[in-house]
Motif scaffolding. Structure first.
Motif, mmCIF file in Angstrom:
data_model
loop_
_atom_site.group_PDB
_atom_site.id
_atom_site.type_symbol
_atom_site.label_atom_id
_atom_site.label_comp_id
_atom_site.label_asym_id
_atom_site.label_seq_id
_atom_site.Cartn_x
_atom_site.Cartn_y
_atom_site.Cartn_z
ATOM 1 N N ALA A 1 -5.531 -0.309 3.720
ATOM 2 C CA ALA A 1 -4.664 0.774 4.622
ATOM 3 C C ALA A 1 -5.634 1.762 4.812
ATOM 4 O O ALA A 1 -5.670 2.102 5.808
ATOM 5 C CB ALA A 1 -3.492 1.587 3.667
ATOM 6 N N GLU A 2 -6.567 2.029 4.069
ATOM 7 C CA GLU A 2 -7.760 3.183 4.444
ATOM 8 C C GLU A 2 -8.609 2.721 5.452
ATOM 9 O O GLU A 2 -8.791 3.557 6.480
ATOM 10 C CB GLU A 2 -8.416 3.594 3.184
ATOM 11 C CG GLU A 2 -9.565 4.759 3.365
ATOM 12 C CD GLU A 2 -10.063 5.087 2.161
ATOM 13 O OE1 GLU A 2 -11.432 4.974 2.302
ATOM 14 O OE2 GLU A 2 -9.677 5.148 1.252
ATOM 15 N N PRO B 1 -5.587 -7.271 4.828
ATOM 16 C CA PRO B 1 -5.846 -7.376 3.175
ATOM 17 C C PRO B 1 -6.852 -8.591 2.926
ATOM 18 O O PRO B 1 -7.933 -8.639 2.284
ATOM 19 C CB PRO B 1 -4.554 -7.605 2.633
ATOM 20 C CG PRO B 1 -3.762 -6.846 3.612
ATOM 21 C CD PRO B 1 -4.256 -7.093 4.899
ATOM 22 N N GLN B 2 -6.823 -9.726 3.925
ATOM 23 C CA GLN B 2 -7.601 -10.831 3.916
ATOM 24 C C GLN B 2 -9.115 -10.383 4.110
ATOM 25 O O GLN B 2 -10.067 -10.935 3.655
ATOM 26 C CB GLN B 2 -7.330 -12.096 4.955
ATOM 27 C CG GLN B 2 -5.774 -12.697 4.298
ATOM 28 C CD GLN B 2 -5.326 -13.796 5.014
ATOM 29 O OE1 GLN B 2 -5.319 -13.568 6.314
ATOM 30 N NE2 GLN B 2 -5.354 -14.924 4.387
ATOM 31 N N THR B 3 -9.297 -9.475 5.256
ATOM 32 C CA THR B 3 -10.766 -9.016 5.534
ATOM 33 C C THR B 3 -11.311 -8.274 4.242
ATOM 34 O O THR B 3 -12.575 -8.322 3.819
ATOM 35 C CB THR B 3 -10.580 -8.216 6.817
ATOM 36 O OG1 THR B 3 -9.949 -8.899 7.768
ATOM 37 C CG2 THR B 3 -11.961 -7.534 7.107
ATOM 38 N N VAL B 4 -10.312 -7.351 3.426
ATOM 39 C CA VAL B 4 -10.857 -6.780 2.348
ATOM 40 C C VAL B 4 -11.479 -7.847 1.366
ATOM 41 O O VAL B 4 -12.459 -7.916 0.698
ATOM 42 C CB VAL B 4 -9.641 -5.826 2.021
ATOM 43 C CG1 VAL B 4 -10.161 -5.330 0.332
ATOM 44 C CG2 VAL B 4 -9.525 -4.719 2.507
ATOM 45 N N SER B 5 -10.437 -8.827 1.060
ATOM 46 C CA SER B 5 -10.765 -9.797 0.273
ATOM 47 C C SER B 5 -12.164 -10.361 0.652
ATOM 48 O O SER B 5 -13.020 -10.854 -0.349
ATOM 49 C CB SER B 5 -9.685 -11.132 0.089
ATOM 50 O OG SER B 5 -8.542 -10.247 -0.557
ATOM 51 N N SER C 1 -7.862 -1.421 -5.649
ATOM 52 C CA SER C 1 -6.781 -1.866 -5.105
ATOM 53 C C SER C 1 -6.860 -2.199 -3.731
ATOM 54 O O SER C 1 -7.256 -1.629 -2.785
ATOM 55 C CB SER C 1 -5.715 -0.468 -4.974
ATOM 56 O OG SER C 1 -4.596 -1.002 -4.164
ATOM 57 N N ARG C 2 -6.792 -3.680 -3.432
ATOM 58 C CA ARG C 2 -6.948 -4.185 -2.060
ATOM 59 C C ARG C 2 -6.108 -3.554 -1.055
ATOM 60 O O ARG C 2 -6.488 -3.377 -0.041
ATOM 61 C CB ARG C 2 -6.766 -5.903 -2.093
ATOM 62 C CG ARG C 2 -7.321 -6.507 -0.871
ATOM 63 C CD ARG C 2 -7.070 -7.876 -0.982
ATOM 64 N NE ARG C 2 -5.676 -8.148 -1.137
ATOM 65 C CZ ARG C 2 -5.046 -9.279 -0.767
ATOM 66 N NH1 ARG C 2 -6.019 -10.359 -0.543
ATOM 67 N NH2 ARG C 2 -3.795 -9.734 -0.914
#
Length: 129
Positions: free
Chosen positions: A81-82, A87-91, A75-76
């Motif tokens: 959040a964690e 979210p783009q950094t996570v992607s 879950s992106r």
């Protein structure tokens, strides 16, 4: 007793009587979960090898992201959040991890091994020596 001999003896105990040839390499995760530090070391080296050539900060960011991604079942939004990142950094980080790990990120056994390795280093991402 040499670590390799100990691992072979413990691996033999995992599979029961007369199983035929036993390969410790096939039992590394089970051995690591039983507290065999030599098995965990081998598993860690193997699973973190794709990150070995990265700078420490890059590797640490990717390891933290990977660990969160595994815990949150991909879950992106939850990873974002964690980790308190966009979210783009996570992607971006996940794309980088996919470039490095390839199909292993889709393989349940490889993901489980990565989870074992990352969970064995609480508090900080493991360094790769």
């Amino acid at each position: 007793m040499p670590a390799a001999v100990r691992l072979a003896e413990v691996a033999a105990g995992l599979v029961g009587p007369d199983p035929g040839p036993i390969f410790v390499d096939d039992q590394l995760t089970a051995l690591a979960l039983r507290g065999e530090s030599a098995a965990l070391s081998v598993l860690t080296a193997r699973r973190l090898a794709p990150l070995a050539d990265l700078r420490t900060a890059q590797r640490d960011n990717l390891l933290v992201t990977l660990h969160s991604w595994l815990r949150h079942w991909g879950s992106r939004a939850e990873v974002s959040a964690e980790l308190f990142v966009h979210p783009q950094t996570v992607s971006y980080r996940l794309k980088r991890l996919r470039d490095l790990y390839g199909a292993d990120l889709d393989d349940p056994a490889a993901r489980f091994e990565l989870s074992v390795v990352l969970a064995s280093h609480p508090g900080a991402p493991p360094g790769h020596g």
